[in-house]
Scaffold this motif. Sequence first.
Motif, short mmCIF file in Angstrom:
data_model
loop_
_atom_site.label_atom_id
_atom_site.label_comp_id
_atom_site.label_asym_id
_atom_site.label_seq_id
_atom_site.Cartn_x
_atom_site.Cartn_y
_atom_site.Cartn_z
N LYS A 9 0.81 -1.22 0.00
CA LYS A 9 0.00 0.00 0.00
C LYS A 9 0.84 1.27 0.00
CE LYS A 9 -4.05 -2.09 0.59
NZ LYS A 9 -5.19 -1.99 -0.29
N GLY A 10 1.83 1.35 0.86
CA GLY A 10 2.61 2.57 1.02
C GLY A 10 3.00 2.75 2.47
N TYR A 11 2.94 3.98 2.94
CA TYR A 11 3.35 4.29 4.31
C TYR A 11 2.27 5.09 5.03
CZ TYR A 11 8.00 2.85 2.87
OH TYR A 11 9.07 2.13 2.42
N ILE A 12 2.21 4.87 6.34
CA ILE A 12 1.36 5.67 7.21
C ILE A 12 2.28 6.35 8.21
CG2 ILE A 12 -0.46 5.71 8.95
CD1 ILE A 12 -1.66 3.25 7.65
N PHE A 13 2.11 7.65 8.36
CA PHE A 13 2.91 8.43 9.30
C PHE A 13 2.04 8.81 10.48
CE2 PHE A 13 4.99 8.83 5.29
CZ PHE A 13 6.34 8.96 5.58
N LYS A 14 2.53 8.54 11.68
CA LYS A 14 1.87 9.00 12.90
C LYS A 14 2.55 10.31 13.26
CE LYS A 14 0.60 7.76 17.60
NZ LYS A 14 0.74 6.77 18.68
N MET A 15 1.76 11.39 13.29
CA MET A 15 2.29 12.73 13.44
C MET A 15 1.73 13.41 14.69
SD MET A 15 3.86 12.86 10.42
CE MET A 15 4.19 14.57 10.11
N LYS A 16 2.50 14.36 15.21
CA LYS A 16 2.05 15.22 16.31
C LYS A 16 2.57 16.62 16.00
CE LYS A 16 0.89 16.42 20.62
NZ LYS A 16 -0.43 16.83 20.91
N VAL A 17 1.63 17.55 15.81
CA VAL A 17 2.01 18.93 15.51
C VAL A 17 1.41 19.86 16.56
CG1 VAL A 17 2.20 18.52 13.03
CG2 VAL A 17 0.02 19.28 13.96
N THR A 18 2.07 21.00 16.75
CA THR A 18 1.56 21.99 17.68
C THR A 18 0.62 22.93 16.94
OG1 THR A 18 3.45 23.42 17.28
CG2 THR A 18 3.59 21.94 19.16
N GLY A 19 -0.35 23.41 17.64
CA GLY A 19 -1.31 24.33 17.04
C GLY A 19 -1.52 25.51 17.96
N TYR A 20 -2.75 25.95 18.05
CA TYR A 20 -3.07 27.10 18.90
C TYR A 20 -2.86 26.78 20.37
CZ TYR A 20 -5.70 30.80 21.17
OH TYR A 20 -6.05 31.83 21.97
N LYS A 21 -3.31 25.59 20.79
CA LYS A 21 -3.21 25.23 22.19
C LYS A 21 -2.39 23.94 22.33
CE LYS A 21 -6.00 24.42 26.29
NZ LYS A 21 -7.29 23.98 26.76
N ASP A 22 -3.06 22.80 22.26
CA ASP A 22 -2.39 21.52 22.47
C ASP A 22 -1.96 20.83 21.19
OD1 ASP A 22 -2.69 21.79 25.20
OD2 ASP A 22 -4.64 20.80 25.21
N GLY A 23 -2.42 21.30 20.06
CA GLY A 23 -2.01 20.70 18.79
C GLY A 23 -2.86 19.52 18.38
N THR A 24 -2.36 18.81 17.37
CA THR A 24 -3.12 17.72 16.76
C THR A 24 -2.22 16.51 16.58
OG1 THR A 24 -4.43 19.36 15.55
CG2 THR A 24 -4.54 17.09 14.76
N SER A 25 -2.76 15.34 16.92
CA SER A 25 -2.12 14.06 16.58
C SER A 25 -2.94 13.46 15.46
CB SER A 25 -2.13 13.11 17.78
OG SER A 25 -1.29 13.60 18.79
N PHE A 26 -2.26 12.94 14.45
CA PHE A 26 -2.99 12.37 13.33
C PHE A 26 -2.17 11.33 12.60
CE2 PHE A 26 -0.73 16.08 11.73
CZ PHE A 26 -0.21 15.67 10.51
N LEU A 27 -2.86 10.58 11.75
CA LEU A 27 -2.24 9.65 10.84
C LEU A 27 -2.44 10.17 9.44
CD1 LEU A 27 -3.61 6.24 12.19
CD2 LEU A 27 -1.36 7.22 12.63
N VAL A 28 -1.41 10.05 8.61
CA VAL A 28 -1.56 10.37 7.20
C VAL A 28 -0.93 9.23 6.41
CG1 VAL A 28 0.54 11.79 7.05
CG2 VAL A 28 -1.29 12.11 5.38
N ALA A 29 -1.71 8.70 5.47
CA ALA A 29 -1.24 7.62 4.60
C ALA A 29 -0.88 8.22 3.25
CB ALA A 29 -2.31 6.56 4.44
N LEU A 30 0.31 7.87 2.78
CA LEU A 30 0.78 8.35 1.48
C LEU A 30 1.06 7.18 0.58
CD1 LEU A 30 3.36 10.99 2.78
CD2 LEU A 30 1.02 11.43 2.04
N ASP A 31 0.70 7.32 -0.70
CA ASP A 31 1.07 6.28 -1.65
C ASP A 31 2.52 6.49 -2.08
OD1 ASP A 31 1.09 8.27 -3.63
OD2 ASP A 31 -0.74 7.56 -4.59
N LYS A 32 3.01 5.64 -2.96
CA LYS A 32 4.43 5.72 -3.35
C LYS A 32 4.77 7.00 -4.09
CE LYS A 32 3.65 2.82 -7.44
NZ LYS A 32 3.49 3.84 -8.39
N ASP A 33 3.76 7.68 -4.64
CA ASP A 33 4.00 8.93 -5.37
C ASP A 33 3.83 10.17 -4.50
OD1 ASP A 33 4.44 7.51 -7.77
OD2 ASP A 33 2.27 7.35 -8.09
#
Length: 172
Positions: free
Chosen positions: A77-101
């Motif tokens: 399938k490709g790769y899934i990235f588990k991410m944690k970014v800061t935002g206004y207050k506590d930020g966001t944790s999310f998954l993003v799946a990317l294909d090979k392209d």
Amino acid sequence: MKKILHLTVFLALIAALAGGALGFANSMTAPVIAENELKAERDTLKVIYDDVPDSAFVVEKENVSKTIQKVFKVEGKGYIFKMKVTGYKDGTSFLVALDKDGKVVDYVAISNGDTQGLGSKVTEKPFREKLQGADALGSEIDEDTITGATVSSKPVIEGIKEAAKYQADHLK
């Protein structure tokens, strides 16, 4: 003086016993906690690829950067990235799946501690749908994906672009 020495020895003994008990409890519960965390993580990964077995999710890298917490290779399938970014207050944790392209297959918000209303829109369906199929390295997605919520959406978009760049540079 003798009383102070007795109290010191007594407190040291109590501290040693308490420390030993806590260490024992930790050694007994740590594997169960780790197993539960892994199951919860795999359940979240299955939101993106519900058609693959659990064994298809392989941790490729951990703690790549401040933003990229884990990289999962998904066989075929490709790769899934588990991410944690800061935002206004506590930020966001999310998954993003990317294909090979480097196109966004899917995006799933895990948690968001930003302002309810504007900031929490990064967890909602319209934001997710706007990202699906977008070229993460191109200009198809931008920081103004949610009008008025750039403090929350900008770090998410930048995180997705960082993941795509990491994939292009380090994963094949």
